[in-house]
Structures are given as structure tokens and as C-alpha cells.
Write a protein that holds these residues in place. Sequence first.
Motif, PDB file in Angstrom:
ATOM      1  N   PRO A   1     -13.938  46.395  -5.086  1.00 12.04           N
ATOM      2  CA  PRO A   1     -15.336  45.718  -6.197  1.00 12.04           C
ATOM      3  C   PRO A   1     -16.706  45.536  -5.125  1.00 12.04           C
ATOM      4  O   PRO A   1     -17.806  45.198  -5.756  1.00 12.04           O
ATOM      5  CB  PRO A   1     -14.886  44.606  -6.536  1.00 12.04           C
ATOM      6  N   GLU A   2     -16.001  45.127  -3.701  1.00  4.92           N
ATOM      7  CA  GLU A   2     -17.452  44.889  -2.982  1.00  4.92           C
ATOM      8  C   GLU A   2     -18.252  45.903  -2.826  1.00  4.92           C
ATOM      9  O   GLU A   2     -19.441  45.757  -2.243  1.00  4.92           O
ATOM     10  CB  GLU A   2     -16.895  44.828  -1.778  1.00  4.92           C
ATOM     11  N   GLY A   3     -17.751  47.445  -3.254  1.00  7.14           N
ATOM     12  CA  GLY A   3     -19.401  49.072  -3.171  1.00  7.14           C
ATOM     13  C   GLY A   3     -20.147  48.494  -4.285  1.00  7.14           C
ATOM     14  O   GLY A   3     -21.189  49.037  -4.047  1.00  7.14           O
ATOM     15  N   VAL A   4     -19.825  47.673  -4.631  1.00  6.27           N
ATOM     16  CA  VAL A   4     -21.275  47.221  -5.649  1.00  6.27           C
ATOM     17  C   VAL A   4     -22.119  46.927  -5.075  1.00  6.27           C
ATOM     18  O   VAL A   4     -24.243  47.317  -5.285  1.00  6.27           O
ATOM     19  CB  VAL A   4     -21.593  45.254  -6.629  1.00  6.27           C
TER      20      VAL A   4
ATOM     21  N   VAL B   1     -21.949  54.378  -9.765  1.00 10.09           N
ATOM     22  CA  VAL B   1     -20.876  53.310  -8.756  1.00 10.09           C
ATOM     23  C   VAL B   1     -20.924  52.186  -9.351  1.00 10.09           C
ATOM     24  O   VAL B   1     -19.735  51.744  -9.655  1.00 10.09           O
ATOM     25  CB  VAL B   1     -21.967  52.990  -7.491  1.00 10.09           C
ATOM     26  N   ALA B   2     -21.799  52.172 -10.197  1.00 10.09           N
ATOM     27  CA  ALA B   2     -21.049  50.853 -11.841  1.00 10.09           C
ATOM     28  C   ALA B   2     -19.389  51.230 -11.923  1.00 10.09           C
ATOM     29  O   ALA B   2     -18.387  50.445 -12.452  1.00 10.09           O
ATOM     30  CB  ALA B   2     -22.404  50.425 -12.509  1.00 10.09           C
ATOM     31  N   ALA B   3     -19.401  52.343 -12.112  1.00 11.11           N
ATOM     32  CA  ALA B   3     -18.170  52.674 -13.274  1.00 11.11           C
ATOM     33  C   ALA B   3     -16.893  53.025 -12.489  1.00 11.11           C
ATOM     34  O   ALA B   3     -16.082  52.677 -12.632  1.00 11.11           O
ATOM     35  CB  ALA B   3     -18.396  54.193 -13.799  1.00 11.11           C
ATOM     36  N   ALA B   4     -17.227  53.129 -11.064  1.00  7.21           N
ATOM     37  CA  ALA B   4     -16.452  52.967 -10.377  1.00  7.21           C
ATOM     38  C   ALA B   4     -15.833  51.594  -9.487  1.00  7.21           C
ATOM     39  O   ALA B   4     -14.812  51.817  -8.888  1.00  7.21           O
ATOM     40  CB  ALA B   4     -16.863  54.698  -8.918  1.00  7.21           C
ATOM     41  N   THR B   5     -16.718  50.912  -9.070  1.00  7.08           N
ATOM     42  CA  THR B   5     -16.619  49.713  -8.713  1.00  7.08           C
ATOM     43  C   THR B   5     -16.423  48.646  -9.846  1.00  7.08           C
ATOM     44  O   THR B   5     -14.879  48.107  -9.435  1.00  7.08           O
ATOM     45  CB  THR B   5     -17.622  49.217  -8.184  1.00  7.08           C
TER      46      THR B   5
END
Length: 363
Positions: A54-57, A119-123
Motif C-alpha cells: 500500500p505504501e507504493g502509493v 500503480v493504483a491497481a497494483a497498490t
Amino acid sequence: MANRLLRFEVSLFRRSFAIAFGRIRDILLLAVMVMIAVAWLQAQLAAGTWSLPPEGVWLGAVAGPAAFAWQRLVRARLDWLAQSSPLAADALDRRSRRTYIIASQFGAAVPLGIGAILVAAATGRPAATLLLSALAFGIGVGLAWIPRPGAKRTHQPVSRAPAPPCPQHPSPPRRAAFRALLRSQTLGSARPERAAALMLAATFALVTGAAWIGADQPDALRFALVAAPSLLAALAAGRLDAELVGFFPYAGYRASFLALAVAALPAAIFAAAAAALVTVRPMDWPIMVAVLFLLHLALILFAVARVWLYPGRNRRSAELQAELEFAGLAGVALMLPPLALVALGWRMWTLRRRYRSLMWLQL
């Protein structure tokens, strides 16, 4: 009437693409790489195996520096159009400039938007990621168009071909050529050696500070903080004078010498970053060093491919071909790393052969 500046840029892009991929072999190679990359991405999204914590945002904040760099390029391009092109009147017209600037946003917004969506889909945090990306993009655009203090300077090439040695001031040809390349990599510094030393010292200091600051941060943010200084320095060192490099084979400078000269500063930047990590030894520092090595190696190979393409070509077509081919190689590497290594080795070999075929002399 359609904006003549945009029509001019579209026609240049079409011509550059035709020059870069004028042979059937190049077109087939590009098509195969793109199809493999698209197939891999579809498979990963369908399987749901590609995920980030989640911090990958915070990866959405990358849109800020990317937007800033893109706007600087657009600004420099408009300055050149106003000073050295047959469309100088259009480039000075306020309405034409505004249309050009607005249209140029798509060149950065579209790829950054796609990246933000992925990135949104991955996080799993789409709202936060997209909002952060849009905010960072807007800040980057705004900062890039803030008027700079001081008088405007006419855009000039940062360097010229090295002058031949004379009896009063003897200078070895290889040393002069290396210094000219280093000057273009240090943004036209009058003292390139000192500028390179300052760049290395700043990289070491910034990576050391980032390792201390990010010690308690999540993994993705900690690595981003550590990697940013050296990668930004390596990107800055990627600025090369295409006219100068295009002169080298006709003066007899070998492909191996040019590759080593271009790779010297980026390699030293990685060494400074690695030395900082070894000194501070943050959590997972060996993995950080390994990942940084791969990223810097990719940037070095990209720079070498560009300088082997510059001779006999215009800058736009050479850079377009290198960017598209390396993007395809990156897609292949994510799916089939051994195939990507083979394709990379073969392509670098063919580029080296092309460079050698242009040499007139042997120094």
C-alpha cells in the motif's frame, strides 16, 4: 487554421520515425518487442499477480519530477523555435505558444497517467494514487514555468568538437575528446572535472542523508529516497552533444573509446551511491546496491546506444529509435529475461558495427 507549430512538430516526428525505422528488420524487431510487452502486461493484470504494498502509493509522486523535466524540454524547444526556425513568428505569437504548450501536455500526461493507473491497481489504493499523481504533475508543471531570474540567454550547443593540438598548447586528442564529452555531461561547465567531482560528492552526501532519513520508512519509500539522488544525477549526465559525438567516427575515435568515455561519469555516480550505502549500511543495503547497479547499467547502455547511433543521423531520429527499442527490451526483460539479454547483446553489436563502418581514420 491549425497551429503551424504543431504541424511542424508532427511532420518532424513522422520523418524521424521513418528514418529510425526505415528498414524492415527494425520495424519487425520493434513490433515483436511491443507485442511481447503488451502480452506480458495483459497476463499480469489478468492473473492479478502484479502487486505493490500500500505504501507504493508514493510512486505517484514521480509524476512531479517527470512533468518538470518535460516542461523544461518544451520551454527549451519553444525558445529554439523562436530563435532558429522558419516558424519564429509563430513561436513568438502568444496564442500559438499557448496552443503549443497545452497540446504538449499530452506528451507527458498520457504516459504518466497510464503509469499512475497501473500503480493504483497494483497498490489497491486508486483514489490516493491518482490524486497524488495529479497533484505532483500540477506542481511539476507550475515550477517549470516559473520565470527564471536574470536575463534570457540564447540557447547554444554546450560544446564543440575538440580542437587539434597545437605546439603552444599540446593536448592529447583522446584527453581533449573525453573532456569535451565530460563538459556536455556536466551541463556545459567551464571546468568539467571540478563539476564532475562536485556531482559525485553531492551524490554521496545525498544518498547518505537519504539512508538516514528513510531508516524508519516503508520499504518502497526508503528505496525511492536512496535511489533518487544517483538516478537523477545519472539522467543529468545523459545530456550529450549530438553534433560533437557525430564528429567522432570521422576523426578516427573508436567505438570502444567513445563507449568508455560516455560511461565513465555515470559509472562513477553509481560508485559514489554504492559507497554511501556501504558506509551507512541501511536495512537491505546489499539488495539496494544490486538494484541500483542494474538501473545504472541500463542507463549506461542506453547512453552508449545513443552515441553509436548519432553519427550520420539527426538527434531526434537517433533518440527516438533508442527510446523505442529500449522500451521494448524492458518489456521483454520483464517476461523473458534470457531472451532480452540475447536481444540486447545482438543489438549493441549491430550498433557497434554501424559505428565502425563510419570511421575514416584509425587513431
